[in-house]
Scaffold this active site. Structure first.
Site, PDB file in Angstrom:
ATOM      1  N   THR A 133       0.772  -1.267  -0.076  1.00 18.38           N
ATOM      2  CA  THR A 133      -0.057   0.111  -0.031  1.00 18.38           C
ATOM      3  C   THR A 133       0.761   1.515   0.045  1.00 18.38           C
ATOM      4  O   THR A 133       2.178   1.336   0.400  1.00 18.38           O
ATOM      5  CB  THR A 133      -0.847   0.058   1.373  1.00 18.38           C
ATOM      6  N   ASP A 134       0.312   2.600  -0.489  1.00 12.89           N
ATOM      7  CA  ASP A 134       0.957   3.601  -0.272  1.00 12.89           C
ATOM      8  C   ASP A 134       1.084   4.053   1.019  1.00 12.89           C
ATOM      9  O   ASP A 134       1.706   5.283   1.293  1.00 12.89           O
ATOM     10  CB  ASP A 134       0.241   4.646  -1.291  1.00 12.89           C
ATOM     11  N   GLU A 135       0.156   3.392   1.877  1.00 11.64           N
ATOM     12  CA  GLU A 135       0.156   4.172   3.336  1.00 11.64           C
ATOM     13  C   GLU A 135       1.441   3.774   3.986  1.00 11.64           C
ATOM     14  O   GLU A 135       1.774   4.520   5.250  1.00 11.64           O
ATOM     15  CB  GLU A 135      -1.127   3.265   4.074  1.00 11.64           C
ATOM     16  N   TYR A 159      -1.909  -0.574  11.310  1.00 14.06           N
ATOM     17  CA  TYR A 159      -1.819  -1.176   9.812  1.00 14.06           C
ATOM     18  C   TYR A 159      -0.740  -0.959   8.886  1.00 14.06           C
ATOM     19  O   TYR A 159      -0.042  -1.855   8.189  1.00 14.06           O
ATOM     20  CB  TYR A 159      -3.264  -0.598   9.140  1.00 14.06           C
ATOM     21  N   LYS A 163       2.243  -3.303   7.472  1.00 13.05           N
ATOM     22  CA  LYS A 163       2.513  -3.751   5.894  1.00 13.05           C
ATOM     23  C   LYS A 163       4.108  -3.148   5.778  1.00 13.05           C
ATOM     24  O   LYS A 163       4.827  -3.699   4.817  1.00 13.05           O
ATOM     25  CB  LYS A 163       1.560  -2.838   4.857  1.00 13.05           C
TER      26      LYS A 163
END
Ligand code: NAD
Ligand code: TYD
Length: 352
Positions: A133-135, A159, A163
């Site tokens: 993810t970009d997060e 989260y 990741k």
């Protein structure tokens, strides 16, 4: 040849498997533990398809994963399996550590052992594609350039931290053991089969049910939205042509505030399913308490993927959102099954 897709009964995993069969003759083995987010109905159109094999199981179960890898002579893995909802990670980070970090570690180890025993040509052609993810890049200030593959990792939620950890493990298994890995870091997805705990499907269903559309904080947080089928195409391209050890950002150049997203979907609903009382769905928008540690802005620079692999998204935000709203209007049975049971407990916990 066969590929293994983990987390295949979830939102993106199921879209990917369905998309795969629209574009390839190759068999797929799907593995999914079926958490609250895993739904076999997402794959029901494949019932009776002898090229698809579903196995309920945990990516951490090394004996099971090894058995699958050997039995089906897997030539590539696409790893979607994860806990994926930021708000749930705030209420209970444990499952995120278990699946996203420990699960990825166990999967990498099962795969490494299988891969080590392959003949040289098969070993060289093997791929482990990790979907991220970009997060992991953290939060962007207004007007600063979008995240590139070189942006530093600055995760802010349990989260995104889990990741980020998994991305680092995947990277290390390439550098240390030579495992042929690829990583994709994608922006927010939306589309069919999206579990209605996330902003877009939650607001579509709440709007139709006359419930409040909860906007966290001031609603001016920005996300970069990509239609899920465009993400699936990107993953197929990276699997086919990506350079091992590389990471690829995936995004649709669609930065929107949450207010814009919800207003747009309300306008589409006003047109497709006008309210009987003549009011606008946007009147249901309600500002609620902000998410702790809420990242202000995500934006993805996908130019590496576009330049090197020739990928481009097909949908604009407007066309993708219209397709999504239509899908929810046309799939009442899926919706009714999903919003029972555990879902109700979550909604009470998060929004009461
Ligand atoms: P999802 O929550 O809808 O699906 C995850 C699936 O993984 C579920 O079917 C679940 O049952 C399964 N799963 C969970 N733990 C497992 C385990 N231990 N073993 C086997 N299966 C397990 O998530 P999603 O939105 O489809 O996201 C898929 C992947 O893409 C995730 O890795 C996520 O981080 C990443 N991603 C998501 C988005 C997004 O906007 N949704 C954006 C970028 C990247
Ligand atoms: P979400 O769909 O949970 O994705 P993510 O947190 O991974 O980006 O949320 C998208 C944005 O919408 C995020 O800024 C949080 C916000 N949001 C709301 O304002 N209200 C809600 O009820 C939800 C679920 C999210």
């Amino acid at each position: 040849m066969t590929i293994l897709v983990t987390g295949a009964a979830g939102f993106i995993g199921s879209n990917f498997v369905l998309d795969w069969f629209d574009n390839s003759q190759e068999d797929v083995v799907s593995i999914d533990i079926l958490t609250y987010a895993g739904n076999l109905e997402n794959l029901s159109s494949l019932d009776g398809n002898s090229h698809h094999h579903f196995i309920r199981g945990n990516i951490s179960d090394r004996a099971l994963v090894s058995e699958i890898l050997n039995k089906y002579q897997i030539r590539a893995i696409v790893n979607f399996a994860a806990e994926s909802h930021v708000d749930r990670s705030i209420h209970g980070p444990g499952d995120f550590i278990d699946t996203n970090i420990v699960g990825t570690y166990n999967l990498l180890e099962s795969v490494r052992s299988y891969w080590n025993d392959l003949d040289e040509a098969t070993k060289k052609a093997f791929r482990f594609l990790h979907v991220s993810t970009d997060e992991v890049y953290g939060s962007l200030a207004d007007k600063t350039p979008a995240f590139t593959e070189k942006s530093p990792y600055e995760p802010n939620s349990p989260y995104s931290a889990s990741k980020a950890s998994s991305d680092h493990l995947v990277r290390a298994w390439f550098h240390t053991y030579g495992l042929p890995v690829l990583t994709t870091n994608c922006s927010n997805n939306y589309g069919p089969y999206h579990f209605p705990e996330k902003l877009i499907p939650l607001c579509i269903l709440n709007a139709l049910n006359g419930k409040p559309l909860p906007i966290y904080g001031d609603g001016k947080q920005i996300r970069d939205w990509l239609y899920v089928k465009d993400h699936c195409t990107a993953i197929r391209e990276v699997l086919k042509q990506g350079q091992i050890g590389e990471t690829y950002n995936v995004g649709g150049w669609n930065e929107k505030t949450n207010l814009e997203v919800v207003e747009t979907l309300c306008a589409i609903l006003d047109e497709l399913k006008p309210k009987s009382d003549g009011k606008r769905y946007a009147d249901q928008m309600t500002f609620v308490k902000d998410r702790p540690g809420h990242d202000r802005r995500y934006a993805i620079d996908a130019s590496k993927l576009e330049r090197e692999l020739g990928w481009k998204p097909q949908e604009t935000f407007e066309t993708g959102l219209r397709k999504t709203v239509l899908w929810y209007l046309e799939n009442e049975t899926w919706v009714n099954h999903v919003v029972s049971g555990e879902y109700q407990h979550w909604v009470e916990k998060q929004y009461s």
